[in-house]
Design a protein around this motif. Structure first.
Motif, PDB file in Angstrom:
ATOM      1  N   ALA A 109      -9.090-106.879 -57.277  1.00 49.29           N
ATOM      2  CA  ALA A 109     -10.218-108.258 -57.291  1.00 49.29           C
ATOM      3  C   ALA A 109      -9.209-109.258 -56.809  1.00 49.29           C
ATOM      4  N   GLY A 110      -7.851-109.001 -56.930  1.00 44.76           N
ATOM      5  CA  GLY A 110      -6.539-110.257 -56.886  1.00 44.76           C
ATOM      6  C   GLY A 110      -7.175-110.691 -54.686  1.00 44.76           C
ATOM      7  N   VAL A 111      -6.589-108.920 -54.674  1.00 45.42           N
ATOM      8  CA  VAL A 111      -6.890-108.895 -52.790  1.00 45.42           C
ATOM      9  C   VAL A 111      -8.330-109.446 -52.240  1.00 45.42           C
ATOM     10  N   ALA A 112      -9.223-109.412 -53.002  1.00 39.67           N
ATOM     11  CA  ALA A 112     -10.489-109.466 -52.468  1.00 39.67           C
ATOM     12  C   ALA A 112     -10.693-111.155 -53.292  1.00 39.67           C
ATOM     13  N   ARG A 113     -10.132-111.675 -53.863  1.00 41.65           N
ATOM     14  CA  ARG A 113      -9.957-113.035 -53.970  1.00 41.65           C
ATOM     15  C   ARG A 113      -9.600-113.506 -53.508  1.00 41.65           C
ATOM     16  N   ARG A 134       3.296-112.071 -56.941  1.00 40.55           N
ATOM     17  CA  ARG A 134       2.599-111.248 -57.142  1.00 40.55           C
ATOM     18  C   ARG A 134       1.332-111.206 -55.223  1.00 40.55           C
ATOM     19  N   GLU A 135       1.966-113.128 -54.700  1.00 41.79           N
ATOM     20  CA  GLU A 135       1.329-113.160 -53.887  1.00 41.79           C
ATOM     21  C   GLU A 135       1.931-112.052 -52.496  1.00 41.79           C
ATOM     22  N   ARG A 136       3.107-111.901 -52.557  1.00 40.78           N
ATOM     23  CA  ARG A 136       4.168-110.357 -51.958  1.00 40.78           C
ATOM     24  C   ARG A 136       3.144-108.880 -52.795  1.00 40.78           C
ATOM     25  N   ILE A 137       2.324-108.909 -53.987  1.00 42.11           N
ATOM     26  CA  ILE A 137       1.818-107.292 -54.012  1.00 42.11           C
ATOM     27  C   ILE A 137       0.546-107.867 -53.354  1.00 42.11           C
ATOM     28  N   LEU A 138      -0.312-108.337 -53.590  1.00 37.42           N
ATOM     29  CA  LEU A 138      -1.615-108.744 -53.170  1.00 37.42           C
ATOM     30  C   LEU A 138      -1.423-108.322 -51.507  1.00 37.42           C
ATOM     31  N   VAL A 139      -0.044-109.050 -50.344  1.00 33.81           N
ATOM     32  CA  VAL A 139      -0.172-108.360 -49.215  1.00 33.81           C
ATOM     33  C   VAL A 139       0.283-107.601 -49.058  1.00 33.81           C
ATOM     34  N   MET A 181     -12.920-100.609 -49.743  1.00 34.49           N
ATOM     35  CA  MET A 181     -12.373-101.995 -50.739  1.00 34.49           C
ATOM     36  C   MET A 181     -13.004-102.892 -51.260  1.00 34.49           C
ATOM     37  N   VAL A 182     -14.306-103.284 -50.414  1.00 29.83           N
ATOM     38  CA  VAL A 182     -14.971-104.058 -50.774  1.00 29.83           C
ATOM     39  C   VAL A 182     -16.588-103.473 -51.329  1.00 29.83           C
ATOM     40  N   ALA A 183     -16.632-102.003 -51.466  1.00 27.30           N
ATOM     41  CA  ALA A 183     -17.499-101.670 -52.157  1.00 27.30           C
ATOM     42  C   ALA A 183     -17.476-101.453 -53.350  1.00 27.30           C
ATOM     43  N   VAL A 184     -15.732-101.249 -53.047  1.00 29.46           N
ATOM     44  CA  VAL A 184     -15.395-101.230 -54.785  1.00 29.46           C
ATOM     45  C   VAL A 184     -15.552-102.664 -55.605  1.00 29.46           C
ATOM     46  N   ALA A 185     -14.988-103.641 -54.442  1.00 24.96           N
ATOM     47  CA  ALA A 185     -14.799-105.034 -54.974  1.00 24.96           C
ATOM     48  C   ALA A 185     -16.304-105.142 -55.693  1.00 24.96           C
TER      49      ALA A 185
END
Length: 207
Positions: A60-64, A13-18, A112-116
């Motif tokens: 959402a995961g990247v933002a989190r 999961r972490e690799r996907i987010l990175v 990305m921030v706007a979409v988040a």
């Protein structure tokens, strides 16, 4: 065995987010597909969907993840020894600088921030609540020592975040960069000055 499996899944999961964050920065959130993320990781899109059911959930995961870094640093500052005023000053400046470093000057991350904020408001709301709580804790530390003169640390923290929004909100940081406004230090001085001010008991504040 379960612990090992959980660890492997957390690592994937972490690799996907990175990888997703890197692609969001390189080609933009809108242009990045789940297939792009899978290709960067040399895995199939189906494997990515095992961990995230949609691109929205990846965002959402990247933002989190990014917000969690700010929360972790903020929590560490709040727990440091020393005066509450000094910690609050460092805390407010750090939140601004971390948000500016992560988002400002990068139009693709702006997207990305706007979409988040539009699609994952619960994630953003939880972050705001967490930061407000950390600030409230520092303000509360300064009340019994006489550094701050407020009746309710929680309300004072909300007011502090409201006053600092131009320096906290990634989009406002970018939009106001070239506009006349107080500097970061001037705004922090103003906030801390307000918390330190002793109000007469008969003032409108207590009515």
């Amino acid at each position: 065995m379960t612990d090992v499996t959980d660890h492997i899944e957390t690592d994937v999961r972490e690799r996907i987010l990175v990888a997703a964050e890197r692609l969001f920065r390189e080609i933009g959130y809108q242009k990045t597909t789940v297939a792009d993320i899978a290709k960067a990781l040399r895995m199939s899109p189906a494997n990515v969907y095992r961990f995230f059911d949609s691109k929205k959930s990846i965002n959402a995961g990247v933002a989190r993840r990014l917000m969690g870094q700010v929360e972790g640093k903020s929590q560490a500052i709040a727990q440091e020894p020393g005066s509450a005023a000094k910690r609050l000053r460092q805390l407010l400046a750090t939140i601004h600088r971390m948000n500016a470093d992560r988002y400002v000057g990068d139009a693709k991350m702006d997207d990305m921030v706007a979409v988040a904020m539009e699609e994952n408001w619960d994630v953003c709301r939880a972050h705001v609540d967490c930061i407000t709580g950390i600030i409230a804790k520092v303000i509360a530390d300064g009340i019994p020592t006489g550094e701050f003169h407020v009746a309710d640390a929680g309300i004072a923290a909300v007011c502090t975040c409201t006053a600092m929004v131009r320096f906290f909100h990634p989009q406002l940081i970018a939009e106001c960069a070239d506009k006349p406004s107080p500097t970061l230090d001037q705004m922090i001085d103003f906030v801390i000055g307000g918390l330190q001010a002793q109000h007469p008991s008969g003032s409108s504040r207590s009515r």
